[in-house]
Design an enzyme around this catalytic site. Structure first.
Site, PDB file in Angstrom:
ATOM      1  N   SER A 292       0.835  -1.202   0.000  1.00  0.00           N
ATOM      2  CA  SER A 292       0.000   0.000   0.000  1.00  0.00           C
ATOM      3  C   SER A 292       0.869   1.251   0.000  1.00  0.00           C
ATOM      4  O   SER A 292       1.953   1.256   0.581  1.00  0.00           O
ATOM      5  CB  SER A 292      -0.881  -0.022   1.250  1.00  0.00           C
ATOM      6  OG  SER A 292      -1.459   1.244   1.470  1.00  0.00           O
ATOM      7  N   ASP A 674      -7.869  19.862 -19.965  1.00  0.00           N
ATOM      8  CA  ASP A 674      -8.237  19.035 -18.804  1.00  0.00           C
ATOM      9  C   ASP A 674      -7.258  17.893 -18.545  1.00  0.00           C
ATOM     10  O   ASP A 674      -7.434  17.118 -17.618  1.00  0.00           O
ATOM     11  CB  ASP A 674      -9.665  18.488 -18.972  1.00  0.00           C
ATOM     12  CG  ASP A 674      -9.793  17.468 -20.102  1.00  0.00           C
ATOM     13  OD1 ASP A 674      -8.768  16.989 -20.617  1.00  0.00           O
ATOM     14  OD2 ASP A 674     -10.937  17.138 -20.462  1.00  0.00           O
TER      15      ASP A 674
END
Ligand SMILES: *[C@@H]1O[C@H](CO)[C@@H](O)[C@H](O)[C@H]1NC(C)=O
Ligand SMILES: *[C@@H]1O[C@H](CO)[C@@H](O)[C@H](O)[C@H]1NC(C)=O
Ligand SMILES: *[C@@H]1O[C@H](CO)[C@@H](O)[C@H](O)[C@H]1NC(C)=O
Ligand SMILES: *[C@@H]1O[C@H](CO)[C@@H](O)[C@H](O)[C@H]1NC(C)=O
Ligand SMILES: *[C@@H]1O[C@H](CO)[C@@H](O)[C@H](O)[C@H]1NC(C)=O
Length: 738
Positions: A292, A674
């Site tokens: 993680s 964007d």
């Protein structure tokens, strides 16, 4: 998931595929001709962002996490390698900013690619020499998976998602094909600290002490990097590092490449700012199954206390126990993404200026096979793989995104009698056969996926097994699942030993696992980790010996580099079968109509920005807009990008927003769209058919901005009963001061 699966209305859509037995030619050895001058290499990149708007993201399997905007456009990054002495024997590595890979999408990409090439060039590429490895971002729209378990968790198959990804992959390879040229390709590796933690320590500790003692860490900190240069300088890098791209959390609604996408974007941006517009930097996935990026570890949502380490719960509630990223307190998940991305980038750039091994001579080659996993038996009369099934702890999720709290990680009671309600619901779907239960023990079976083939298989029966060698220095394993740290180490060691025994590689060769390649079959843990049945083990699909089965397969594949010769690329596997095409079912309702609130037109501004800003501020504006799923999904090459920020040519049709600067003559010039990090576009439904869009621009966050007069523009397409029309709108001008 249960409701959907319980429906008996579906029509069986499967056809039996032919069983293909391929006999190796055997005994023939490889040409050993050496070539001095470097390699041939090409690099390419393309946008793969599909149409968004209420499309479930692939990764967290949460129906609440819908792609409703764009933060960072997602990309396919492609690399072609060949030895100049065999220029037609190519390998193509593609890293995609997606949750997982799909063989169906890969095949579509191959078809698109071939349609764009001459007959002679088209013959250079096929699924066997193209490895598509997903970064595993959890912030990409779903709808492209091959098997029903993953399709149902994203509400089915979305044809336009598949098309956008496949066309982007083809476009990236096409660009790489066009710039294949003599290059210096080098490899290097190092260790990256403080960018990852283990999230299943208890599983890891189940591995033999003697094995653990060989390693200094319970995570894999190895970073391996290929670098491509030619006379004009740096052309590209491919970086492999094992960490989950789950810095953006389960409530994020914006498309993003997450920490790996950020690292790619930043290096590409830096090179473009230096005028190197062809540079492509893939930060690809490796054996990150139990790793993680949320460095602060699991904490209770309400109190902030460290969770109970046994079940990862807070007073018995697992839903409350969520791991925090390093930016949690200061800036939330966006800052965590930047921190973990920046650490990967910094190490990668350090490696790029350190000492390198040059790849030259030796062959560049590939092997690929389809293998029906459940028919595979371990050598020496060992056990057989199981048909796929998922355990109770699959539904517990991880501390990066815990499940609903009906089960917990580490549930390894094979009698499965401890949750009568759970089993009752499960049995409506499919009661696992006694044989399946026995095969998977001690995993208590939640979903008997291997016995569920309606409307198409719930998990793959057959897997693509693929490997590349790039000279005698690098081997790449195209692994069709997520694999844990220790399982990955065992895999690499076994393959290295095989390649060395065959004299296929040198002693200093690096074996790399390219995780989540070519399709998705959930997780692979070690046998010992499997016994603990945390999430990764509960999601290890083919039973306790899944890793041993994969190692056997990949060793066979590795050995085939020494026993079969080109053009043969499929070794002698006992059972080889390709899956049938999957169904195209989905549960999305089409956009029927867009309307505006009374008196307003599409593109009108409902909240204007302020009059002045300075660098570091965030400009915000709201527009009356339309459903973004109306938009086109044309893939766009980044080959000739001129502007910073990764802005693409194509204008209004290919972006939801622009940032524009006013020139001396009064005209407006586009400075950002964007696609980059500094802008976000977010859509929201209002009532039945109205939409509101929020545009944001954080000035100078990654792309420096000159003082001046600016405006934001929004672009959309609104649907009436008859036609779909393009519209746009612009804010008032505002001033940016230094
Ligand atoms: C592994 O996880 C445990 C428990 O979360 C933690 O205490 C430890 O520091 C972790 N180790 C590494 C190297 O991340
Ligand atoms: C567990 O925690 C979640 C999140 O705080 C909460 O919504 C849920 O009600 C809790 N469950 C129980 C059984 O208390
Ligand atoms: C690791 O990162 C954290 C912040 O994310 C920092 O506080 C800590 O000092 C770092 N540790 C090391 C050993 O660099
Ligand atoms: C997810 O990220 C958002 C935005 O940074 C934050 O508000 C939220 O608390 C995070 N959720 C969890 C569970 O950490
Ligand atoms: C294949 O194996 C044989 C026997 O070990 C060896 O002599 C030969 O060099 C190997 N071929 C290649 C291409 O390395």
């Amino acid at each position: 998931m249960f409701k959907l699966g319980g429906s008996s209305l579906w029509i069986l859509a499967n056809v039996l595929t032919a069983l293909l037995l391929v006999f190796a030619e055997g005994g023939r050895s490889f040409p050993t001709k050496r070539q001095d001058a470097g390699l041939l290499a090409g690099v390419g990149m393309a946008d793969i962002t599909p149409p968004i708007g209420e499309i479930v993201m692939m990764g967290y399997a949460s129906l609440d996490q819908r792609a409703n905007g764009v933060h960072l456009r997602i990309r396919a990054r492609a690399y072609i390698f060949a030895n100049p002495s065999q220029p037609n024997r190519r390998v193509v590595f593609v890293s995609t900013d997606t949750g997982s890979a799909s063989h169906h999408v890969r095949q579509m990409a191959v078809n698109y690619l071939k349609s764009k090439l001459s007959t002679a060039d088209a013959a250079l590429y096929n699924a066997d020499n193209i490895m598509v490895s997903a970064t595993h971002t959890h912030a990409g729209p779903g709808g492209y998976n091959d098997d029903f378990l993953y399709q149902v968790s994203t509400l089915g198959t979305v044809p336009r998602t598949r098309e956008a990804i496949a066309q982007g992959i083809a476009q990236a390879i096409l660009e790489a094909h066009r710039n294949v040229a003599p290059s210096t390709v080098t490899v290097t590796s190092g260790n990256l600290d403080n960018a990852s933690i283990n999230r299943s320590k208890k599983s890891y500790l189940a591995n033999p002490a003697a094995e653990r003692a060989k390693y200094t860490s319970d995570i894999d900190q190895t970073m391996v990097q290929l670098m491509i240069k030619d006379g004009q300088g740096l052309k590209g890098i491919v970086n492999w590092f094992a960490v989950h791209p789950v810095s953006m959390n389960i409530s994020n609604p914006l498309v993003s490449g997450d920490n790996k996408g950020y690292a790619s974007y930043m290096w590409e941006l830096q090179e473009r700012q230096r005028g190197n517009s062809r540079f492509v930097a893939a930060f690809a996935q490796s054996n990150g199954g139990d790793i993680s990026p949320n460095l602060e570890g699991p904490r209770c949502l309400d109190t902030g206390a460290v969770c109970d380490g046994d079940k990862d719960s807070c007073g018995g509630n697992i839903t409350k126990c969520v791991a925090r990223g390093p930016g949690y307190a200061q800036g939330g998940d966006v800052l965590s993404t930047e921190i973990i991305g920046s650490r990967q980038l910094a190490k990668a750039q350090e490696l790029s200026s350190g000492s390198q091994t040059t790849l030259a001579g030796g062959v560049v080659d590939y092997r690929h096979a389809w293998v029906k996993m459940s028919d595979l038996q371990l050598e020496g009369g060992g056990p057989q793989m199981c048909k796929p099934a998922m355990g109770y702890s699959f539904s517990a999720g991880t501390t990066d995104a815990p499940g609903p709290g009906i089960s917990w990680q580490g549930d390894n009671d094979p009698n499965a009698g401890n949750k009568p309600l759970f089993d009752f619901i499960r049995n409506i779907l499919k009661k696992p056969s006694a044989q399946l239960v026995q095969c998977h023990a001690p995993k208590p079976i939640l979903l008997a996926t291997g016995e569920m083939d309606t409307p198409n298989p719930w998990q793959p029966h057959a897997l693509p097994i693929q490997m590349f060698i790039i000279t005698r220095k690098v081997a790449i394993i195209g692994f069709p699942a997520e694999i844990t740290v220790m399982a990955g180490r065992r895999m690499r060691d076994a393959i290295k030993a095989q390649l060395l025994a065959d004299n296929t590689v040198d002693a200093d060769a690096l074996v790399v696992i390219a995780g989540l390649s070519n399709t998705y079959s959930s997780y692979v843990t070690t046998f010992e980790e499997y016994q603990v049945q945390r999430y990764e083990a509960g999601s290890t699909a083919y039973g306790p010996n899944t890793l041993a089965g994969h190692i056997q397969l990949f060793k066979t594949l590795a050995h085939s580099f020494n026993t079969t010769s080109p053009p043969n690329s499929t070794p002698n596997f006992p059972v080889t079968t390709q899956p049938a095409a999957s169904s195209d079912l989905n549960f999305y309702t089409p956009v029927v109509l867009d309307t505006t609130p009374g008196g307003k037109s599409f593109g009108s501004v409902t909240a204007q920005p302020a009059a002045t800003y300075k660098s570091g501020d965030t400009v915000t504006a709201h527009f009356v807009c339309a459903h973004p799923r109306n938009g086109a999904s044309t893939p766009r090459t980044l080959g000739n990008v001129q502007l910073p920020g990764g802005r693409l040519p194509g204008g209004a049709a290919s972006t939801y927003m622009t940032v524009e600067k006013q020139l001396a003559n009064g005209q407006w010039s586009v400075v950002l769209d964007d696609s980059g990090w500094d802008t976000t576009y977010k859509w929201a439904r209002v009532g039945v058919a109205e939409s509101s869009c929020t545009l944001k621009w954080t000035i100078g966050r990654t792309v420096p901005v000159e003082p001046g007069t600016y405006r934001l523009r929004y672009f959309g397409q609104n649907k009436s009963v008859i036609v779909t029309l393009a519209h746009s709108g612009a804010t008032n001008a505002f001033v940016v001061s230094p």
